[in-house]
Design a protein around this motif. Structure first.
Motif, PDB file in Angstrom:
ATOM      1  N   MET A   1       0.833  -1.197   0.000  1.00  0.00           N
ATOM      2  CA  MET A   1       0.000   0.000   0.000  1.00  0.00           C
ATOM      3  C   MET A   1       0.871   1.253   0.000  1.00  0.00           C
ATOM      4  O   MET A   1       2.062   1.181   0.296  1.00  0.00           O
ATOM      5  CB  MET A   1      -0.970  -0.013   1.183  1.00  0.00           C
ATOM      6  N   LYS A   2       0.244   2.366  -0.333  1.00  0.00           N
ATOM      7  CA  LYS A   2       1.022   3.618  -0.385  1.00  0.00           C
ATOM      8  C   LYS A   2       0.280   4.735   0.346  1.00  0.00           C
ATOM      9  O   LYS A   2      -0.917   4.939   0.117  1.00  0.00           O
ATOM     10  CB  LYS A   2       1.207   4.024  -1.851  1.00  0.00           C
ATOM     11  N   LEU A   3       1.046   5.415   1.226  1.00  0.00           N
ATOM     12  CA  LEU A   3       0.459   6.551   1.942  1.00  0.00           C
ATOM     13  C   LEU A   3       0.890   7.853   1.272  1.00  0.00           C
ATOM     14  O   LEU A   3       2.091   8.115   1.125  1.00  0.00           O
ATOM     15  CB  LEU A   3       0.927   6.555   3.411  1.00  0.00           C
ATOM     16  N   TYR A   4      -0.077   8.642   0.899  1.00  0.00           N
ATOM     17  CA  TYR A   4       0.192  10.001   0.401  1.00  0.00           C
ATOM     18  C   TYR A   4       0.187  10.916   1.620  1.00  0.00           C
ATOM     19  O   TYR A   4      -0.780  10.915   2.400  1.00  0.00           O
ATOM     20  CB  TYR A   4      -0.894  10.421  -0.598  1.00  0.00           C
ATOM     21  N   TYR A   5       1.274  11.689   1.763  1.00  0.00           N
ATOM     22  CA  TYR A   5       1.439  12.470   2.990  1.00  0.00           C
ATOM     23  C   TYR A   5       2.076  13.824   2.687  1.00  0.00           C
ATOM     24  O   TYR A   5       2.596  14.047   1.586  1.00  0.00           O
ATOM     25  CB  TYR A   5       2.342  11.705   3.981  1.00  0.00           C
ATOM     26  N   ALA A   6       2.016  14.688   3.692  1.00  0.00           N
ATOM     27  CA  ALA A   6       2.784  15.940   3.654  1.00  0.00           C
ATOM     28  C   ALA A   6       3.496  15.999   5.011  1.00  0.00           C
ATOM     29  O   ALA A   6       2.890  15.639   6.039  1.00  0.00           O
ATOM     30  CB  ALA A   6       1.879  17.139   3.453  1.00  0.00           C
ATOM     31  N   PRO A   7       4.761  16.421   5.031  1.00  0.00           N
ATOM     32  CA  PRO A   7       5.517  16.384   6.288  1.00  0.00           C
ATOM     33  C   PRO A   7       4.812  17.122   7.431  1.00  0.00           C
ATOM     34  O   PRO A   7       4.427  18.287   7.292  1.00  0.00           O
ATOM     35  CB  PRO A   7       6.846  17.067   5.929  1.00  0.00           C
ATOM     36  N   GLY A   8       4.640  16.411   8.547  1.00  0.00           N
ATOM     37  CA  GLY A   8       4.062  17.024   9.751  1.00  0.00           C
ATOM     38  C   GLY A   8       2.561  17.236   9.707  1.00  0.00           C
ATOM     39  O   GLY A   8       1.968  17.662  10.697  1.00  0.00           O
ATOM     40  N   ALA A   9       1.931  16.944   8.573  1.00  0.00           N
ATOM     41  CA  ALA A   9       0.471  17.129   8.461  1.00  0.00           C
ATOM     42  C   ALA A   9      -0.235  15.970   9.183  1.00  0.00           C
ATOM     43  O   ALA A   9       0.406  15.055   9.702  1.00  0.00           O
ATOM     44  CB  ALA A   9       0.070  17.188   6.988  1.00  0.00           C
ATOM     45  N   PRO A  53      -4.477  12.705   4.672  1.00  0.00           N
ATOM     46  CA  PRO A  53      -3.863  11.519   4.093  1.00  0.00           C
ATOM     47  C   PRO A  53      -4.787  10.820   3.095  1.00  0.00           C
ATOM     48  O   PRO A  53      -6.009  10.934   3.171  1.00  0.00           O
ATOM     49  CB  PRO A  53      -3.672  10.621   5.315  1.00  0.00           C
ATOM     50  N   ALA A  54      -4.128  10.061   2.199  1.00  0.00           N
ATOM     51  CA  ALA A  54      -4.854   9.132   1.329  1.00  0.00           C
ATOM     52  C   ALA A  54      -4.026   7.852   1.318  1.00  0.00           C
ATOM     53  O   ALA A  54      -2.797   7.916   1.192  1.00  0.00           O
ATOM     54  CB  ALA A  54      -4.990   9.712  -0.075  1.00  0.00           C
ATOM     55  N   LEU A  55      -4.696   6.749   1.506  1.00  0.00           N
ATOM     56  CA  LEU A  55      -3.988   5.459   1.519  1.00  0.00           C
ATOM     57  C   LEU A  55      -4.451   4.653   0.324  1.00  0.00           C
ATOM     58  O   LEU A  55      -5.631   4.302   0.218  1.00  0.00           O
ATOM     59  CB  LEU A  55      -4.299   4.699   2.823  1.00  0.00           C
ATOM     60  N   LEU A  63      -8.371   4.948   0.317  1.00  0.00           N
ATOM     61  CA  LEU A  63      -9.108   5.194   1.563  1.00  0.00           C
ATOM     62  C   LEU A  63      -8.663   6.545   2.122  1.00  0.00           C
ATOM     63  O   LEU A  63      -7.457   6.855   2.121  1.00  0.00           O
ATOM     64  CB  LEU A  63      -8.775   4.062   2.548  1.00  0.00           C
ATOM     65  N   THR A  64      -9.641   7.328   2.580  1.00  0.00           N
ATOM     66  CA  THR A  64      -9.308   8.653   3.128  1.00  0.00           C
ATOM     67  C   THR A  64      -9.901   8.811   4.526  1.00  0.00           C
ATOM     68  O   THR A  64     -10.635   7.933   4.990  1.00  0.00           O
ATOM     69  CB  THR A  64      -9.855   9.786   2.218  1.00  0.00           C
ATOM     70  N   GLU A  65      -9.579   9.925   5.171  1.00  0.00           N
ATOM     71  CA  GLU A  65     -10.008  10.328   6.517  1.00  0.00           C
ATOM     72  C   GLU A  65      -9.129   9.640   7.575  1.00  0.00           C
ATOM     73  O   GLU A  65      -9.128   8.407   7.688  1.00  0.00           O
ATOM     74  CB  GLU A  65     -11.494  10.061   6.793  1.00  0.00           C
ATOM     75  N   VAL A  66      -8.421  10.491   8.322  1.00  0.00           N
ATOM     76  CA  VAL A  66      -7.441  10.007   9.308  1.00  0.00           C
ATOM     77  C   VAL A  66      -8.000   8.892  10.189  1.00  0.00           C
ATOM     78  O   VAL A  66      -7.400   7.816  10.311  1.00  0.00           O
ATOM     79  CB  VAL A  66      -6.958  11.169  10.209  1.00  0.00           C
ATOM     80  N   GLN A  67      -9.161   9.166  10.806  1.00  0.00           N
ATOM     81  CA  GLN A  67      -9.699   8.193  11.765  1.00  0.00           C
ATOM     82  C   GLN A  67      -9.978   6.852  11.122  1.00  0.00           C
ATOM     83  O   GLN A  67      -9.816   5.811  11.740  1.00  0.00           O
ATOM     84  CB  GLN A  67     -11.070   8.628  12.277  1.00  0.00           C
TER      85      GLN A  67
END
Ligand code: GSH
Length: 202
Positions: A1-9, A53-55, A63-67
């Motif tokens: 899987m791949k996590l789309y992220y931004a540093p510290g977000a 995030p987007a996973l 899949l989205t939404e942190v929780q």
């Protein structure tokens, strides 16, 4: 899987969970203002909501939404013990904390990142934050972690968003339980690994 992220977000919460649970995963940085991924893709096409995030799962679903991402990751690896079983009262308590973190901490602190916020609006916002963090400090009293002595996905989420108090220079000294929680979290090897991977510490 791949996590789309931004540093510290807020994407750092699922990033911590991926490491704590021992997943194999890829990371792709997103330039949020320009909605471009590090490999040059249009991020709108990855996540039509336009935020991290987007996973991306192995079957191609996103899949989205942190929780939700954090709960998905915990449920797929129940042995990691990062969330109580679905349907139990403990699970609803965890969801209660996740929702409090999302609506009352994440979104309240996150609003301060808006460069167009006027000084008056900022003062009102800081008032909300003061009350919410005061509540959180009481909730953390006598506990190692948000849910008690057991580490969970709620801690990864809380640590991620409380970390923004440093960015906004909010003095947390009047909330000793929050300060102790942040120190405890920062000492966890997987949290340190995450901070390094996002380029936030050396
Ligand atoms: N409801 C979303 C909120 C995510 C969110 O606020 N992401 C921020 C970073 S912390 C973002 O990417 N904002 C960019 C935008 O909204 O355009 C969640 O829980 O995942």
């Amino acid at each position: 899987m791949k996590l789309y992220y931004a540093p510290g977000a807020c994407s750092m919460a699922p990033h911590i969970v991926l490491r704590e649970a021992g997943y194999k995963f890829d990371l792709e940085k997103v330039d949020i203002p320009n909605k471009k991924t590090a490999s040059g893709d249009d991020f709108w096409k990855v996540n039509p909501k336009g935020y991290v995030p987007a996973l991306k799962l192995d079957d191609g679903q996103v899949l989205t939404e942190v929780q939700v991402i954090c709960q998905y990751l915990a449920d797929q690896k129940q042995d990691a013990g990062l969330a109580p079983k679905g349907g139990t009262m403990e699970r609803y308590r965890l969801m209660e904390m996740l929702n409090f973190t999302a609506a009352e901490v994440h979104k309240q602190l996150g609003a301060l990142f808006n460069p167009k916020m006027t000084p008056e609006a900022k003062e009102i916002q800081l008032g909300y934050i003061d009350r919410r963090l005061g509540t959180l400090d009481k909730l953390l009293a006598g506990k190692q972690y948000a849910m008690g002595d057991k580490y969970s996905i709620a801690d990864a989420y809380l640590f991620t968003v409380l970390n923004w108090t440093n960015f906004h220079k909010i003095d947390t000294s009047k909330w000793p339980n929050i300060q102790a929680f942040m120190k405890r979290m920062a000492a966890r090897p997987k949290v340190q690994e995450t901070l390094k991977a996002e380029g936030l510490v050396q």
